[in-house]
Design an enzyme around this catalytic site. Sequence first.
Site, short mmCIF file in Angstrom:
data_model
loop_
_atom_site.label_atom_id
_atom_site.label_comp_id
_atom_site.label_asym_id
_atom_site.label_seq_id
_atom_site.Cartn_x
_atom_site.Cartn_y
_atom_site.Cartn_z
N TYR A 474 0.80 -1.23 0.00
CA TYR A 474 0.00 0.00 0.00
C TYR A 474 0.83 1.27 0.00
O TYR A 474 0.49 2.23 0.69
CB TYR A 474 -0.99 0.00 1.18
CG TYR A 474 -1.48 -1.37 1.56
CD1 TYR A 474 -2.18 -2.16 0.65
CD2 TYR A 474 -1.21 -1.91 2.82
CE1 TYR A 474 -2.61 -3.44 0.98
CE2 TYR A 474 -1.64 -3.19 3.16
CZ TYR A 474 -2.33 -3.94 2.24
OH TYR A 474 -2.74 -5.22 2.57
N HIS A 475 1.88 1.32 -0.82
CA HIS A 475 2.74 2.49 -0.86
C HIS A 475 2.96 3.00 -2.29
O HIS A 475 4.10 3.21 -2.71
CB HIS A 475 4.10 2.18 -0.22
CG HIS A 475 4.03 1.75 1.19
ND1 HIS A 475 4.96 0.91 1.77
CD2 HIS A 475 3.13 2.03 2.17
CE1 HIS A 475 4.63 0.70 3.03
NE2 HIS A 475 3.52 1.36 3.29
N PRO A 476 1.90 3.22 -3.08
CA PRO A 476 2.12 3.75 -4.43
C PRO A 476 2.75 5.14 -4.36
O PRO A 476 2.41 5.96 -3.51
CB PRO A 476 0.70 3.79 -5.02
CG PRO A 476 -0.20 3.90 -3.83
CD PRO A 476 0.47 3.10 -2.75
#
Length: 538
Positions: A474-476
């Site tokens: 969850y780190h775009p």
Amino acid sequence: MDTAIEDAGSYDFIIVGAGSAGCVLANRLTASGRHRVLLIEAGGEDRHIWIHIPLGYGKLFRDPRVNWMYETEPEPELGGRRVFQPRGKVLGGSSSINGLVYIRGQREDFDLWRDLGCTGWGFEDVLPYFIRSEDQQRGADRYHGVGGPLAVSDPVAPHPLCDAFIAAGQERGLPFNPDFNGESQEGVGYFQTTSRNGRRCSTAVGYLKPARKRPNLTVLTGAMATRVVFSGKVATGVEFLHQGRVKRARAGREVLLSGGAINSPQLLELSGVGDAARLTALGVPVVADAPRVGENLQDHFQVRMVFRCKKRITINDAYHNLFRRAGMGLDYALRRRGPLTVSAGYGTAFFRSNDHVATPDVEVHFITFSTNKMGEALHPFPGFTASVCQLRPESRGDIHIKSRDPLAPPAIRVNYLSTEVDRQTNVDGLKKLRHIMQAPAMSDFMETEIEPGLAIASDADLLAYCRRVGSTIYHPSGTCTMGTGEDAAVTPDLKVRGVERVRVVDASIMPRLISGNCNAAIVMIGEKAADMILADAR
């Protein structure tokens, strides 16, 4: 102005997105009282009870009331699987639904940004902004601050499983590290979290709540930005949907995009700033040919391992026992303690996957529960989880609009595992993690490895497992890349190239993904951007 469009007023600054960086901007830009600021957020108020209970992030994982519920296009290296991409759609953005882990990244990450031409973004340049943002439970020192808006705390209580994991890491040669945001990141220990007294400290809580008392800040929730309005190449305002009507607000100084690595490039393209050929094909009038908008997408990939515990001390056990579950709730209600205070990472390890990398390139998240997929039911057996996350992936993807419809999600292509380095790092990370889990310190707790299982042992089989179950952590980031050359979408002062009076302030400006969880760095970006914006506004 078109009579069908309502006038929403005039402001000095318009901030699009009340997330990790947007709330920081709203606070800092209104502090002097000199500037009128409009903050618009597509989501609602942060009143959902599970937002404020740390373990509640699991309840929010697939809740469309607070979550954009994105997913990728079919991923070629993952057998065509689509990967779910949760992003916060609520005041606080993803800081209101994330796993609360407080990690800044490595010194070398920011020095690389500087060396890539982003003057002023080296580690010593950004450290004061990390310090300014922080209210560190342990007190102030060379790396930490007190009195800032963002509460940073140790776990409410240690856990025997975590203690065993930390001891196992030391048995395998990792140093104990009491502070992963200090001198060095390498080692094993407990995560710190953005919480205080058992409650989440999102940027909506830490930054926005006190700022909303100021008369020069206007906050609109349920306001979906549809385009930045330009006069020629100069941004003059923002159009948005609000209460069933199209409205337009004017910006006397700047429009600030803080929608995150998915929404900020989407809004730029909808506004005519992007690759001219792509926009023309979709019928979007071109304001500026900016081919780097939406490119350079990076994300952390994680692969979970699941274990069965010999002792009934996991959250699985408490959840599946009616009396223990009631006790868990009572413990939290009365003392703000117990399993409900646990974040998405309890214990952690940062290690090097091989001897050729200079700094840790793998992060472990160790948690005292297990499930098939995040957001789904916990396993019926005593289970716990440890995952590997490659910190500096080489794979690159992109995010682009598929139509002129602002309500249509963009196409997200991450291209996970598309390089040999990424594939081998994940395999080597799993092997090292398994080695830690087989250390003597774990013998009193670890009954068996459920997933992938010891039969999955060769590099080929482990890679196949990565392809089958691996997912995002969850780190775009990186889709409006900061830099000085033609390969950058924004300048080092975060101004969008090719147009005027528009900046991007969020994870999308990262030229390279940092080595760790991103929220702390995004807060830092908001802090530093606020200073640059205010300096230009003098």
